[in-house]
Every structure is written in structure tokens, then in C-alpha cells.
Design an enzyme around this catalytic site. Sequence first.
Site, PDB file in Angstrom:
ATOM      1  N   ASP A 106       0.828  -1.199   0.000  1.00 35.30           N
ATOM      2  CA  ASP A 106       0.000   0.000   0.000  1.00 35.30           C
ATOM      3  C   ASP A 106       0.863   1.250   0.000  1.00 35.30           C
ATOM      4  O   ASP A 106       2.055   1.217   0.299  1.00 35.30           O
ATOM      5  CB  ASP A 106      -0.895   0.005   1.244  1.00 35.30           C
ATOM      6  CG  ASP A 106      -0.078  -0.137   2.523  1.00 35.30           C
ATOM      7  OD1 ASP A 106       0.516  -1.211   2.725  1.00 35.30           O
ATOM      8  OD2 ASP A 106      -0.012   0.829   3.301  1.00 35.30           O
ATOM      9  N   ASP A 107       0.228   2.366  -0.331  1.00 37.81           N
ATOM     10  CA  ASP A 107       0.865   3.685  -0.279  1.00 37.81           C
ATOM     11  C   ASP A 107       2.152   3.743  -1.087  1.00 37.81           C
ATOM     12  O   ASP A 107       3.163   4.303  -0.655  1.00 37.81           O
ATOM     13  CB  ASP A 107       1.146   4.088   1.174  1.00 37.81           C
ATOM     14  CG  ASP A 107      -0.127   4.309   1.957  1.00 37.81           C
ATOM     15  OD1 ASP A 107      -1.210   4.191   1.364  1.00 37.81           O
ATOM     16  OD2 ASP A 107      -0.041   4.589   3.157  1.00 37.81           O
TER      17      ASP A 107
ATOM     18  N   TYR B 110      -6.694  -0.634  -2.312  1.00 42.97           N
ATOM     19  CA  TYR B 110      -7.207  -1.308  -1.123  1.00 42.97           C
ATOM     20  C   TYR B 110      -8.510  -0.705  -0.624  1.00 42.97           C
ATOM     21  O   TYR B 110      -9.055  -1.157   0.364  1.00 42.97           O
ATOM     22  CB  TYR B 110      -6.171  -1.191   0.013  1.00 42.97           C
ATOM     23  CG  TYR B 110      -5.724   0.242   0.228  1.00 42.97           C
ATOM     24  CD1 TYR B 110      -6.530   1.149   0.897  1.00 42.97           C
ATOM     25  CD2 TYR B 110      -4.524   0.693  -0.305  1.00 42.97           C
ATOM     26  CE1 TYR B 110      -6.155   2.468   1.035  1.00 42.97           C
ATOM     27  CE2 TYR B 110      -4.142   2.007  -0.166  1.00 42.97           C
ATOM     28  CZ  TYR B 110      -4.953   2.893   0.508  1.00 42.97           C
ATOM     29  OH  TYR B 110      -4.574   4.203   0.640  1.00 42.97           O
TER      30      TYR B 110
ATOM     31  N   ASN C  55      -9.655   1.461   9.219  1.00 43.95           N
ATOM     32  CA  ASN C  55      -8.927   2.644   9.672  1.00 43.95           C
ATOM     33  C   ASN C  55      -9.689   3.422  10.738  1.00 43.95           C
ATOM     34  O   ASN C  55      -9.981   4.607  10.595  1.00 43.95           O
ATOM     35  CB  ASN C  55      -8.570   3.531   8.476  1.00 43.95           C
ATOM     36  CG  ASN C  55      -7.285   3.074   7.827  1.00 43.95           C
ATOM     37  OD1 ASN C  55      -6.296   2.792   8.507  1.00 43.95           O
ATOM     38  ND2 ASN C  55      -7.281   2.960   6.515  1.00 43.95           N
TER      39      ASN C  55
ATOM     40  N   ASN D 170      -6.895  -0.374  12.796  1.00 50.68           N
ATOM     41  CA  ASN D 170      -5.695   0.448  12.869  1.00 50.68           C
ATOM     42  C   ASN D 170      -5.890   1.451  13.999  1.00 50.68           C
ATOM     43  O   ASN D 170      -6.801   2.281  13.945  1.00 50.68           O
ATOM     44  CB  ASN D 170      -5.500   1.174  11.529  1.00 50.68           C
ATOM     45  CG  ASN D 170      -4.113   1.750  11.365  1.00 50.68           C
ATOM     46  OD1 ASN D 170      -3.222   1.508  12.166  1.00 50.68           O
ATOM     47  ND2 ASN D 170      -3.926   2.520  10.310  1.00 50.68           N
TER      48      ASN D 170
END
Length: 891
Positions: free
Chosen positions: A304-305, A359, A414, A447
Amino acid sequence: MHRTRTAAATAFALALAAIPLTGLAGPPAAAATVGPARAPDRPAAATPLSPTPRSVQTRSDRVTVTPSVTVVADPKADAPALALVEKSLKAAGAERIVRSARAAAGRQLTVYVDGSGAARELKRLGARGTDGLPAEGYALAVGDGRIALAGKDATGTYYAAQSLRQLLPHRDRPGARIQGTAVRDWPATPLRGVIEGFYGTPWSHQARLDQLDFYGEHKMNIYVYSPKDDAYLRAKWRDAYPADRLAQLKELVDRARARHVEFTYALSPGLSVCYSSDADVAALTAKFQTLWDIGVRTFAVPLDDISYTNWNCAADKDRFGTGGGAAGAAQAHLLNRVNQEFIAKHPGAEPLQTVPTEYYDVQPSPYKQALSTQLDKNVLVEWTGVGVVAPTMSVAEAQRAREVFGHPILTWDNYPVNDYATDRLLLGPFNGREKGLPGQLAGITANPMIQPAASKIALHTVADYAWNDQAYDARASWGAAIDELAGGDARTARALRAFADANYYSVLNPRQSPELATAVDAFGKDGDTRRLDAALRTVQDAPAVLRDRLADRGFVQDSGPWLDATHAWGTAARTALKLIEATRAGDDAKAWQLRQRIPELVRAARSFVYVDLNGKKVPVRVADGVLDTFIEGALAAHDAALGVTGRPTASTDLAAYQDNTVSRMTDGDDASYFWSGAAPKAGSYVALDLHTERPLGRITLAMGKSGSPDDYLHHGVLEYSADATHWRQLAAFDDTAEITVDLSADTGARYVRARATQAQDNWLAVREFTVAGSDTVTGGPPAAAGSALGAAADGDPATAYRAARAAQSGESLEFTPATPRTARSVVVLRPQGAPPKAARVQVRTAGTWRTLGTLSGAYTRLATGGGTVEGVRLAWRTGTAAPEVNEVILH
């Protein structure tokens, strides 16, 4: 996780309906049997157990904790579970624990753990055993002088012991009596836990150990080690850990195993990996081997990212081509090699996990298609829901994610992560997740916040939902989390609830401070100041109570600046309430005294900062939109009582960047500013509400700021309106950052705005947006730097004329209204401590000046004797120290 760090997440206005508790239908083989000694099932919400079990039944009998307790355990019973049972019995008052193969004679309490003994005693107590339960399920019964517990597996036994821990009291001597109870329980989804995957200051080693204890207590079984700022996970992923760091990881792995939590090591090579490189595959698996050697059995490769349009090596472009499909194919290739060359060759390894670069949605794409078709089918795919921070998550969305990705889905939720909103603590409950969702998933990981201990309130609610979503009630779980953290102390729980309520807002919980907001709303209806003051005092005092009484010192340390801000906002709000009381009582002098305290109290409340990993100081937010709005309302009510309009209210259709809110363009401080978080489009605006229709004098719009001189409206118009619907143009402007328009006295309006006529690339910064009335103030002494004569009659008591020097012989300050006004009195407001008799107060009527009296202090009210007033003059006494005047009012 997964966001640009500079942009705040958008708050979604969701009406989250309360979810009623419903009956729990388990698998047929797990249906509960009601024995003759039992009362009917209690509602799950009434049980003290957390997470809420699938079936809880009370019996008519009780069990007594005797001085000596015998534990009859299967030889293969889980050691951590046995240790927990014995620790809990001692905490309940037992003085001696005896391990034995059989029950003790007489009335001594016997506890059976697993094996044939536990199965027999469960049956004797009318409770079903573990047959038919899914993995990690358990059975527990308390009654008739015995306790029996058994798990479907070792983890199930450990969870039974955790439930027994909650049923047993805390006593310092034997004799405690425990209500007869039968529990049959199992989880809603296989994996339940936490992923330390945020940007910012990583948790300390001790905080991680503490968190693992917390997860075990709440029946969470997975912890994913993935802090974004651990260089050995990302930028230095090929490098071996130093010995001391590896030793710490081993301690975490060992603690996790003892708490039945699977430690997952997540290595993120995407910033530099060459997907087609044998050397990089070797480096990745070698890194995994070092973690395997210290006991890690679950591994993840998050991708990711990162950019998937730019390759890290030319060989990848040559092999896979370009575009999203090529990126998906390359990532599948790397993950399959790791899966086949490491996971498959290590018996006991759990399935590999990954976070795809896409995602955050369920839209088909070439990238997802490549992963779906080419990635090994036993790899778990992590998904955040629809959105980086998904306000809601539904069964249908999870089913769609499973279809689009073609793999089992493990959610990376998240919440309560706050790395995108470091000005906030997110202390509200897990919310907006549909019942039935866990059954569609391989698991749920949350998270957490940068603040580990402060995350426990929200994580408690995550654990409740993930274990038993059908019984989950967000508010009830939130309350239980607070009570648990408060350790059963009512005063601490009350303070913690007030503090958590003041820090409730998030994308999942869009209503800030629901309990405090309800109290403020009730006051608006019934005017009961005592009840609202009690609520505000609880907020004001909560930080001191928590600092003094809360056992979890990590929570206090994590929350430091928010605790300070909460106390300060509570103090400011209580002062505002006293202002309302004084205003209603007609105690004008006291009201003005209180009014003058509030700006400094608000400045103090806004002064507390969180210092991030890079040393940046971020002003914290507490009960925003509730306490600050209440205070503004109190000031507005005082303005109305004085007969002034007060400071204009600013608004905009542009989002603010960080804490550079729109109110900063009307605060009288040229050094502060409103700063948009995006470039204006055609039609974007900033506006002022003057609160009443009145003559317009000089309009000033000062845009741009130091460091960003081009952040202004490059093409726009100034407009005015009486109703905010029908607008007339005052002036057009192009490529100028500072605009001043002087209007004639016959131009009147309530609303003024600056509107962009073209889209632009630069953001917008507005230092000050002001509208001066056509009333005039002349005379002296001259104003000091940063002040103005006009501030003495600008309709805003928060601003003040401050003289540059002492008054000289014959000097006076003269206020002339745009048109003569009928007034019964003249009110002069000055700072607290202003000397009496500093000036004679005179009015002009029918062209003649006459003296009403002298200034009496900070608040002066003098009757005019009726008639139309053409002007007011303050004739200063010679030598009066530099005069200050907040407002001259005809009332």
C-alpha cells in the site's frame, strides 16, 4: 494508514441508527440447553462479560470462593489458561490453590479445566460441552459448588478463563459468592485484532507489551506489526535488525503467544523492490527467516501507499509492461514466490497476507483483475472498505470485495487511527459496521491511534463487534469500555466518560460530544443553568480526576494536551454560562466583567498542542462545534442585550487546511488566516454575515500570506445582499491580493462576500475580511499601532481603541452615528480596571452638547434623558493615561 498526511479526512454526515439487540442464532450443533437449575436466559446486554457471549444463562444457585481451591486440569490443558484461572481465583480471595487429579472432599471449591473432568461437570451442571463449537469456542459453567470450563481448542480454553476472570470478584479474603452462570460462546469471525499500521510516532516497546495483554483480555487473536515509521519494515527492508531490536521483537512474539495472539510481521518492500529480481525475493525471505527464528508464524507483504505506475527497476517494465494490470501481475508474481518459497516450506506458517495498492474500493480494474486471477488463492487480501476511512461498511460491500479481489478478505479498518487528524483523540465507539459483516470476512483488524493507551476505549468496542456483531450495541460497548478502564471507580468513570464524550467525533461518529451537546440543547429549551453547569463542571474537572485517579497512566500521558484543553474549554464554557446568567439578571457590570475574561480563556483553550514525530506543534481539538459554539452563542446573546451586532460571522464553501479555520479571517489578527485545503473553483466564496442589515462603509479583503503570497482569489467579485439569496456586485478585481472598497452611506446589506469568477491552481488564504460601518469616530489621542479610532464604535466589544499616549488638554473622542438615533442611554465599555472619572460623557442633541456624567469604571451607563442623539463625546481629563475604549453604544 493509506492517505496523504496533509489532508484531513472528510467528515460524512451519517445518521447512525441505534441497533437493537436481537436474538442470537448460532450453528445448530451449538444450541443451548436449559437445565432444571437455571433461570431463563438473561439478555446478552445485561451480562458483565465482554465481549458479549453468544449464550449466557443464570442459575438459581451460587458458588463460594473457599480459602483453598482445588484445580483439576487435563494434562494437556493450556498453560496460560491455567495460570489465568489460578491468578483470578487468588484475586477473588482464595488463599491457596491446589492442583489435583480429583476434586477435594467437603465443601471446598473445585475448578475443572478441560478434559473428561470438565466435560462431566459441565454435563452435571446442565451445560453443553464443546462438541459442535467452531474454533476458539468454549463452554463455562458455575454452580453447585464447582466451576467447569473447556475450550474447543487451547485458545478456546484461554477465552473461557478470561470469561471466568470477569465473573470472579476482586476480594482480599475468601468467602465471595458468585452467581451461578452458564456460558456457551464462539467468535463471529476467525481473525480479530489490531494492526499497528499508522504514520507517526511508533509505539514504545512497553506500550506494545501492554497492548498484547489487552488483546488477550478482549479475545483478540491477531496483532500485525506494521508501523509505517519503522525503517526496517520499509525504507531499510532488506537490512537485518540490530540484535537489540530483534530481541525486543522476540519478547513481543513470546508475550503474544502467551496471550493467544498471533504476532504478524508485515514487511513493506514496495518503495524500492524489483518484483522480478531473484535477489530481492531472497532478501525478503531471508528477512522473514530471521523473524521465523524468533517465533513468528504469520507474515504479511503490504504493498500500500506506493506508486504502481513507476517501476523501481527497468527489468520490471521489460517483463510486465506498464499500467495497472502490469502492476497487479508483478505484485502477484512476488507474492506467489514468497508464498511458495517461504510459507509453503515452513510447516506451521499461517496464510500469507497482503495489502494491495488498490485497497479502498470495490470497483473492478485491470490491477484487481490481475491480482484476482494470478495471485495464489490462499493469500489473504486486506481491504479498508469503500474509502480510506470508511464511514460505513456493509455485508454487500464485503461480498463485492470478495468477488472483485477473488480472495478471502481481511479488513484493515482505519478506525480509530488518527495519523490523518493528529489534532484529535478518537474516543468514540466502533460504528457504522453492518450486522453480519464479520461472517463475510476472514477477519477484522483495526488500525489504532498514535496514542496506544488512549486507543483502548475504541479497541474495546472493536473487540466486542468482531466477536459478536449480532449482540453489538455501540453505545453500550462504549460505556462498558469506560467502566473497565476506570477500574470500577464511579468518580473516575464519570470523568472518563465526560472526557471521551468531548473527544467523540470521527468519520464513524460524526456527532461531536453527543452527551454534552444534548445538555447544551436542553439548556436552550429550558434555561436550567444549574443542570448545564453541573455538566460543564464535570468536563472542567475531568482532567484533574483522571490525572489523580486513573490507574492506566499511559492513558493520562497519551492524552496530556487534550486533558489540558478539556479543562480550559470547560472553564471558558462555565464562564460563558455565568455571562448568560448575569445578562438575564440585568447585572450589566458583572456581565461585562465576565465578557472580558472569555477571549483570553478561549485563547488559552486553543493554545495546547500535540507535538508530532517531526516536532510540528498541532493545536488540539476538544468538543469543537459544541463548547466553542456555546461560547459564541453566549457572546452573541450579550451583544444583543447591549444592542450591538458583534463580530461578523465568516463562512465559506472551501474546506479549511488543518486548523486554519474560517473564523480566523475575522479575528482582528493580521498574522492569523483562513487557509483553504484546496484550490477555489469558479463560484467558490468567502462571506460575512453582519447579523443585521446596516449601512456599509469600508470593505477590506486582505488575502495571501507570508510563504504563500499567491494564495488569493486571482479573479473575483465583491457582492452584497440583504437575504443571502439575491446578490448585487460591488466591485470586480483581478490579480490583486488586497482589496479596499469605500461605499456611500446609503449602501446597506447584511451579507458581503468575495466570489471567485474563475477556477485557479493556488489555494486561498484570507488574513482579514472586514466591513466597517458608516458611523465615524474622530478625535484623539491618536490610536496606538495595531489599533484604530473606529474600534471604539465598530459594533464589536471584543475590539478596542487603544490610545498611543496620555490625553492632552482639550482632547476628546467623538462618535458620530451615520444617522441620528433615538436612545435612552449611552453605554461606554472599557477594559477591567479602567480608572473612573477619566472623561466627561457628553451627547449632542438638536445641535447642542450637554454632559451626562463621567466615566465610572469598566462599565458606564448614563441616561440620555430621551430624544435623538446626534453624537457622543468623551472629553478626556488632562493627563489621563493612554485611554482605552471597547465600545460606545447608543442603547
